[in-house]
Design an enzyme around this catalytic site. Structure first.
Site, PDB file in Angstrom:
ATOM      1  N   GLU A  43     -24.642 -22.375 -34.783  1.00 34.45           N
ATOM      2  CA  GLU A  43     -25.927 -21.926 -35.317  1.00 34.45           C
ATOM      3  C   GLU A  43     -27.003 -23.007 -35.234  1.00 34.45           C
ATOM      4  O   GLU A  43     -27.591 -23.409 -36.242  1.00 34.45           O
ATOM      5  CB  GLU A  43     -25.755 -21.433 -36.755  1.00 34.45           C
ATOM      6  N   GLU A 100     -18.283 -15.448 -35.895  1.00 40.97           N
ATOM      7  CA  GLU A 100     -18.361 -15.201 -37.337  1.00 40.97           C
ATOM      8  C   GLU A 100     -18.719 -13.728 -37.558  1.00 40.97           C
ATOM      9  O   GLU A 100     -19.505 -13.160 -36.802  1.00 40.97           O
ATOM     10  CB  GLU A 100     -19.428 -16.078 -38.009  1.00 40.97           C
TER      11      GLU A 100
END
Length: 811
Positions: A439, A512
Site C-alpha cells: 500500500e 488483503e
C-alpha cells in the site's frame, strides 16, 4: 507476453552441527541476558553512551570507555531476561501514546522507555581458535548497535533484518566474552504494534576456516509433468577465512526424510581460494521419482554440502528442501505441482497476548495449527520479513507463504535489505511469492510506481529467478503494471473485474481482503463499556454489505483466474484499533482474537475451507437485558440445509447457499436454540445453544500434557468459566488468580478483550502468580518449561467459583 508463469523451486535452510566432523556448531544464546532502560534524549542518562573522549566510533576499542559496552561495566543491578524479549510488553498504556502501536508508552514521547540495553557474557573455549565465529540476531527492534568485547561491530536501522557479525578476530579464546546491544525504538517502522528489543533468537555459529558462507546455498529444482524425475541445482558459496591460500572440494548429497542417501553430485574443485575470499560454484543432480512437497503432504529432504580440504571434511552444511512446482497462471490462478489450488490465506503481524512480539517458536507453531484447523493453507507476513523460525514451521506444516519486504525502494539502503531477505529465505519450500511492499499510496497512481515496481522485480530475479514478485496495491492504477503477480488489497478498493477484462494476461492474488470487525462474544453496542464494538453488524454499517468476509471469499472462490485471498487478519493484533480509540488498544480484524479464541467468522471460513461438517449458530443465548427484542440468528454451515428451533418454536428449514450463510429472526427470551443440519435430505448433525446457569467453576485445558525440558517449550492453557452443567458462560468475566507450582514459569496471560488495560506479561523472569480477568467466559495462560524433568501444577481461582487445576509434565 506469456500467460503462465512456472516456477520449480524448493527449500528452507537449516544450519546444524555435523555429527560426522564436529566442525560446524550453532549455539543458541537466548538465556543469561541482562537488561536495563537507557535514555533516548540524553546521552549522559543513557549510561554515557557516546560521551567519552574516545567513543566507539573514534577508536576500534578505547581503554577509557566505561559504558555498557565496556567489559568492566557493572550490570549487577540490571534485570535478568531471556530472549526473545519485548520490553514494551510490560509497559503501561496511555491515551496520548501512539494509536497505531496500541497506546503503549514507547516512542519519541517516552525517552526513558524507548531505549533498551542488553549484555551477555559467554565463554568460548581455547579449542575454538582457528575457527570462524559469527554472531547472528534474527531480529532486534530497532536501530540496533552491537558491540563484542568492547569493539563496535555495527548497526542495523531496520527492526526486521537478520544481522550477522564476524567476531572471530575479537574473541578472547579460553575466557569470557561480552556481547552488548543497544536498541532504540523511538521511531516507528510500521503502523502497528512492533514491540522493542531482541525479540527473535540469537545464535553463535562456529565453522572451520574453510566453510560454506552464511546462508551460502541456493537449491532449486526443475520439474516437468508427470514429475517422474527432478533436476536439482545447487549453488554454493564457500568462504576461506584463513590467512593462506586454500584448495577445497565441494560435494553434495540428498537425504530423504529417513536420512537415506538418494542422490549425490561429483565433487567440484575450488583451486587457490585466496585468504578472505568467497567464491561460488554450481552443481546439479537428477533425483528419480521425487516425493513432492505439498500443503497436504509437506515432505522434506535434506541437501548436505560437504567441504573437504586436503581430503578431510571441514564443513557439513545442511539445507532442508521440499521439491515442488509452483505456477501463477492468468486463467487458472495458482497451481501447485500442476494442480489448481485456491490460496486460503490470512495476514498476520508477529505478536500475541502475554508476550507481545517475543513469541517462542512453540507459540508460533500453535498459532499456525489454529489457522490450519479452520482450513487456512497460506500466510502473508505483513508487513515485514517473517521470522526464520516461522518459515521452518510453515515448511513442516505445509503452509504457503508470501514473504514481504518492509519498504519499497531501489537505493542501496532498500536493496541491501531486499537481498538479505531473499538470500535468507529463498530455500524455503513454503515461500511462493516475494512481496516488495504494501500500500504505497504515494506511488500507486504515478509513473514512479511503475518504474519502482519494475526495478524491484528485476532485482528480485537477480537473487531468486525461481519465484515471482508482487506489490500489495491499495487501489492505484500505475504501480501494478510493473509486477509479476498483481496483488489486490480489497476488491472494494480495486476494480478487479474490469482490470481483468482490460488485462486478461495479468496474474492476480488478493493480498488483503476484509473480515468483519468485532469483539468476540459482543453483539450489542454498550455505551457504558467504552471501546467495545458490536460483533455481528459492523460489516453492514462499515462496508455497505451484509457480510463482508462472505463477499470477499465468494469473489475469489468463484473466479478461477484469481489465485486466492489473504484475509486481514488471522489473529487480532495490538495496535491500529481502528475505527476505535483509547481505551481500545487492539485491532479487531482478526478471524481469531488476540489469544487465538475463535470468533464467529472463523466458522464461516471453516465451513467453506474444509470438508469437515460444520454447523455454527450465533449469537449466544445469554442476552440478558434484551428480553422481548427481535434478534437476528445466523448460521455458518456447509450443510445443504439448516433448520432452526427457538424455545420450541420451529422457525423453518432453509437451503444454504454456496459460500454463504443463513439467518432467521426471533424474539429473545432465555431458553434454548437448536439447529439441525441436513445433507441429501438426511439429518447429519445438530447444534444447541442455550441460556446458561450462573458461572460455577473454572476448567483448565492444555494444548498438550507434556512439554520439553529445554527452557523454551511451552503449553497453551485455555481457561473456561463454566456453569454447573459444564457449559461455557459466554458473558462471565470474573477476576482470576493463577498460581504455578513446580520448576517452570508463567510466560504470559491473555483474555482477548481489546479494551483490557491491565498487565498481561510478568515483570520478572520467573513468574509463578498472575491476576487477570476472564473475558466472555475465556482466558489463556502460557506456561513455559524448566530445564529439567518436572511436574507443573497450574491452579486458577476466583471468588465464588470452584478452583481449576491442571498438571503438565516436563520431560
Amino acid at each position: 507476453m506469456k500467460r503462465r508463469l512456472f516456477l520449480a523451486c524448493l527449500l528452507g535452510t537449516v544450519i546444524c552441527a555435523s555429527a560426522q566432523t564436529g566442525m560446524r556448531e550453532t549455539v543458541r544464546l537466548d538465556e543469561g541476558w541482562r537488561f536495563a532502560y537507557g535514555h533516548a534524549a540524553d546521552p549522559v542518562k543513557d549510561f554515557g553512551c557516546g560521551t567519552e573522549y574516545f567513543n566507539y566510533l573514534t577508536k576500534a576499542k578505547s581503554i577509557h570507555n566505561e559504558g555498557p559496552y565496556a567489559v568492566k561495566f557493572n550490570d549487577s543491578t540490571w534485570q535478568e531476561v531471556m530472549v526473545p524479549h519485548d520490553w514494551v510488553a510490560t509497559l503501561p498504556y496511555a491515551p496520548e501514546a501512539s494509536h497505531s502501536h496500541g497506546y503503549k508508552t514507547v516512542g519519541y514521547k517516552y525517552p526513558t522507555t524507548s531505549v533498551g540495553w542488553y549484555r551477555k557474557t559467554i565463554s568460548i573455549p581455547k579449542t575454538d581458535e582457528g575457527k570462524r565465529l559469527t554472531l547472528r540476531f534474527d531480529g532486534i527492534f530497532r536501530d540496533a548497535r552491537v558491540w563484542f568485547n568492547g569493539f563496535y561491530m555495527g548497526s542495523e536501522p531496520s527492526g526486521y533484518a537478520t544481522q550477522e557479525y564476524d567476531v572471530t578476530e575479537y574473541v578472547n579464546y579460553g575466557g569470557d566474552n561480552l556481547i552488548c546491544v543497544r536498541a532504540d525504538a523511538s521511531l516507528e517502522e510500521g503502523w502497528f504494534y512492533e514491540g522493542a528489543g531482541i525479540y527473535r533468537d540469537v545464535w553463535l555459529e562456529k565453522t572451520a576456516a574453510v566453510s560454506v558462507a552464511p546462508f551460502g546455498t541456493f537449491v532449486y529444482a526443475e520439474l516437468r509433468s508427470p514429475y517422474t524425475s527432478a533436476t536439482i541445482y545447487i549453488e554454493t558459496e564457500v568462504n576461506n577465512h584463513s590467512s593462506k591460500v586454500q584448495d577445497c572440494q565441494v560435494e553434495q548429497r540428498i537425504l530423504d526424510a529417513e536420512g537415506h542417501e538418494v542422490g549425490k553430485t561429483i565433487s567440484v574443485m575450488m583451486d587457490a581460494l585466496r585468504p578472505r575470499e568467497t567464491r561460488g560454484c554450481k552443481q546439479q543432480l537428477t533425483l528419480s521419482d521425487p516425493h513432492l512437497w505439498s500443503t497436504t503432504d509437506p515432505y522434506l529432504y535434506k541437501v548436505e554440502t560437504l567441504i573437504r580440504v586436503n581430503g578431510q571434511v571441514t564443513d557439513c552444511y545442511q539445507t532442508t528442501i521440499g521439491i515442488r512446482e509452483i505456477a501463477f497462471d492468468a486463467d487458472k490462478g495458482f497451481l501447485l505441482n500442476g494442480q489448481q489450488l485456491k490460496l486460503r490465506g490470512v495476514n498476520l503481524h508477529q505478536d500475541h497476548a502475554g508476550v507481545g512480539t517475543a513469541m517462542p517458536e512453540a507459540l508460533m507453531a500453535w498459532r499456525i495449527r489454529q489457522l490450519k484447523e479452520l482450513g487456512c493453507n497460506a500466510y502473508r507476513s505483513s508487513h515485514n520479513p517473517a521470522s526464520p523460525a516461522l518459515l521452518d514451521i510453515c515448511d513442516h506444516e505445509g503452509i504457503l507463504v508470501i514473504d514481504e519486504n518492509r519498504l519499497t525502494g531501489v537505493n542501496e539502503e532498500h536493496l541491501r535489505l531486499l537481498e538479505r531477505l531473499i538470500k535468507r529465505d529463498r530455500n524455503h519450500p513454503s515461500v511462493i511469492l516475494w512481496s516488495c511492499g504494501n500500500e504505497e499510496w504515494g506511488i500507486e497512481n504515478n509513473v514512479q510506481g511503475t518504474r519502482l515496481a519494475e526495478a524491484m522485480k528485476e532485482y528480485v530475479r537477480l537473487f531468486d529467478p525461481t519465484r515471482p514478485s508482487t506489490l500489495a496495491n491499495a487501489g492505484g492504477s500505475e504501480l501494478i503494471k510493473g509486477v509479476d503477480v498483481v496483488g489486490y488489497n480489497y476488491i472494494s478498493q480495486n476494480d478487479v473485474v474490469n482490470r481483468r477484462l482490460q488485462h486478461p494476461e495479468w496474474r492476480i492474488v488478493g493480498t488483503e481482503e476484509f473480515t468483519g470487525c468485532g469483539t468476540r462474544g459482543v453483539y450489542f453496542n454498550s455505551p457504558d463499556v467504552p471501546g467495545r464494538m458490536r460483533s455481528m453488524n459492523f460489516d453492514e454499517k462499515g462496508y455497505g454489505v451484509e457480510n463482508v468476509i462472505e463477499r470477499g471469499w465468494r469473489f475469489y472462490a468463484e473466479h478461477d483466474w484469481a489465485a486466492g485471498a489473504f484475509f486481514w487478519t488471522g489473529f487480532d493484533y495490538r495496535g491500529e484499533p481502528n475505527p476505535l480509540t483509547y481505551p481500545a488498544t487492539d485491532s479487531e480484524f482478526g478471524i481469531l482474537d488476540y489469544c487465538g479464541f475463535w470468533k464467529d467468522e472463523a466458522w464461516y471460513l471453516k465451513s467453506w475451507w474444509t470438508d469437515e461438517p460444520v454447523l455454527h449458530i450465533f449469537p449466544h443465548w445469554n442476552l440478558q437485558g434484551h428480553e422481548g427484542e427481535e434478534i437476528e440468528l445466523w448460521a455458518y454451515s456447509n450443510c445443504e440445509e439448516v433448520e432452526l428451533t427457538v424455545n420450541g418454536r420451529d422457525l423453518g428449514r432453509q437451503t444454504m447457499p454456496r459460500n454463504g450463510h443463513l439467518k432467521w429472526k426471533a424474539v429473545y427470551q432465555p431458553g434454548k436454540v437448536v439447529a439441525v443440519g441436513y445433507k441429501n435430505g438426511r439429518r447429519i448433525m445438530s447444534k444447541t445453544i442455550e441460556t446458561t446457569k450462573p458461572a460455577a467453576k473454572i476448567v483448565l485445558r492444555s494444548d498438550r500434557q507434556t512439554i520439553d525440558a529445554d527452557g523454551r517449550d511451552l503449553a497453551v492453557v485455555t481457561v473456561e468459566i463454566q456453569d454447573i452443567e459444564g457449559h461455557i458462560v459466554p458473558d462471565a468475566s470474573p477476576l482470576l488468580t493463577f498460581c504455578l507450582d513446580g520448576d517452570g514459569r508463567i510466560l504470559g496471560v491473555g483474555n482477548g478483550d481489546p479494551s483490557y488495560l491491565g498487565a498481561d506479561h510478568p515483570q520478572g523472569k520467573d513468574c509463578k502468580t498472575f491476576v487477570i480477568p476472564a473475558f466472555n467466559g475465556l482466558a489463556q495462560v502460557l506456561v513455559q518449561s524448566s530445564h529439567s524433568p518436572a511436574v507443573l501444577t497450574l491452579t486458577a481461582s476466583a471468588e465464588q467459583l470452584n478452583n481449576g487445576n491442571l498438571t503438565i509434565n516436563v520431560q
